[in-house]
Design a protein around this motif. Structure first.
Motif, PDB file in Angstrom:
ATOM      1  N   HIS A  61       0.810  -1.211   0.000  1.00 41.62           N
ATOM      2  CA  HIS A  61       0.000   0.000   0.000  1.00 41.62           C
ATOM      3  C   HIS A  61       0.844   1.262   0.000  1.00 41.62           C
ATOM      4  N   ALA A  62       2.128   1.133   0.272  1.00 45.10           N
ATOM      5  CA  ALA A  62       2.996   2.303   0.337  1.00 45.10           C
ATOM      6  C   ALA A  62       3.814   2.492  -0.937  1.00 45.10           C
ATOM      7  N   ALA A  63       3.585   1.683  -1.972  1.00 45.08           N
ATOM      8  CA  ALA A  63       4.333   1.836  -3.218  1.00 45.08           C
ATOM      9  C   ALA A  63       4.054   3.210  -3.802  1.00 45.08           C
ATOM     10  N   GLY A  64       5.112   3.894  -4.205  1.00 43.79           N
ATOM     11  CA  GLY A  64       4.958   5.219  -4.793  1.00 43.79           C
ATOM     12  C   GLY A  64       4.780   6.331  -3.786  1.00 43.79           C
ATOM     13  N   VAL A  65       4.919   6.009  -2.508  1.00 42.73           N
ATOM     14  CA  VAL A  65       4.721   7.001  -1.448  1.00 42.73           C
ATOM     15  C   VAL A  65       5.953   7.018  -0.546  1.00 42.73           C
ATOM     16  N   HIS A  66       6.428   8.203  -0.255  1.00 42.94           N
ATOM     17  CA  HIS A  66       7.537   8.363   0.690  1.00 42.94           C
ATOM     18  C   HIS A  66       7.105   9.373   1.738  1.00 42.94           C
ATOM     19  N   ALA A  67       7.285   9.041   2.993  1.00 47.45           N
ATOM     20  CA  ALA A  67       6.922   9.947   4.087  1.00 47.45           C
ATOM     21  C   ALA A  67       8.145  10.236   4.938  1.00 47.45           C
ATOM     22  N   GLU A  68       8.281  11.483   5.324  1.00 49.93           N
ATOM     23  CA  GLU A  68       9.317  11.883   6.280  1.00 49.93           C
ATOM     24  C   GLU A  68       8.595  12.318   7.538  1.00 49.93           C
ATOM     25  N   VAL A  69       8.835  11.590   8.614  1.00 50.46           N
ATOM     26  CA  VAL A  69       8.101  11.805   9.855  1.00 50.46           C
ATOM     27  C   VAL A  69       8.998  12.452  10.896  1.00 50.46           C
ATOM     28  N   GLY A  70       8.502  13.551  11.469  1.00 45.39           N
ATOM     29  CA  GLY A  70       9.161  14.188  12.596  1.00 45.39           C
ATOM     30  C   GLY A  70       8.395  13.852  13.858  1.00 45.39           C
ATOM     31  N   GLU A  71       8.646  14.588  14.916  1.00 45.76           N
ATOM     32  CA  GLU A  71       7.940  14.305  16.173  1.00 45.76           C
ATOM     33  C   GLU A  71       6.472  14.681  16.110  1.00 45.76           C
ATOM     34  N   THR A  72       6.150  15.780  15.431  1.00 46.02           N
ATOM     35  CA  THR A  72       4.752  16.221  15.368  1.00 46.02           C
ATOM     36  C   THR A  72       4.294  16.522  13.948  1.00 46.02           C
TER      37      THR A  72
END
Length: 149
Positions: A69-80
């Motif tokens: 489900h995450a193909a083609g998606v990139h997320a950069e997660v911080g604390e908030t």
């Protein structure tokens, strides 16, 4: 499309309370990317997510009964906060800027509601347009050909 909680509201049950004690919650980039990918796929006009090679790998994955489900998606997660990059293929006939805006809105809504992080940006890259193959007409049956003679 708006997220609706499938759980009925029960008036006698107390509302959810904050965590009972100290602790830390970590939400991975993979989890955020899956939420964003599912939201993006639900937008009409999105044919698929990912670039050519990732779609080919996805076809192999689908053939063996798995999905990403995450193909083609990139997320950069911080604390908030979170930033999301989405690569997609549009269906022919869909206005591309409107599609990008719809995908962006769906991802903002899903990530903020389901993950609980503030979305600072959603970048949408449309790498291709899917054009369906022409519909082949059936050849006339033998009896129809004979009737023409």
């Amino acid at each position: 499309m708006e997220y609706q909680n499938p759980q009925p509201v029960v008036p006698n049950r107390p509302a959810a309370s904050p965590a009972p004690g100290p602790g830390r919650t970590v939400i991975s980039e993979t989890a955020v990317a899956k939420v964003a990918g599912i939201a993006a796929r639900a937008v009409p006009g999105v044919y698929s997510l990912g670039s050519g090679p990732s779609r080919a790998l996805g076809a192999i994955r689908d053939a063996v009964g798995s999905s990403d489900h995450a193909a083609g998606v990139h997320a950069e997660v911080g604390e908030t906060q979170v930033a999301v990059d989405i690569t997609l293929v549009a269906s022919y006939g869909t206005p591309l800027h409107a599609l990008a805006n719809s995908v962006r809105a769906a991802v903002y809504r899903a990530v903020e509601e389901l993950v609980g992080l503030q979305v600072i940006e959603v970048n949408v890259e449309i790498t291709d347009v899917y054009v369906p193959p022409p519909v082949k007409t059936a050849a006339p049956a033998a009896s129809e050909r004979e009737a023409l003679l």
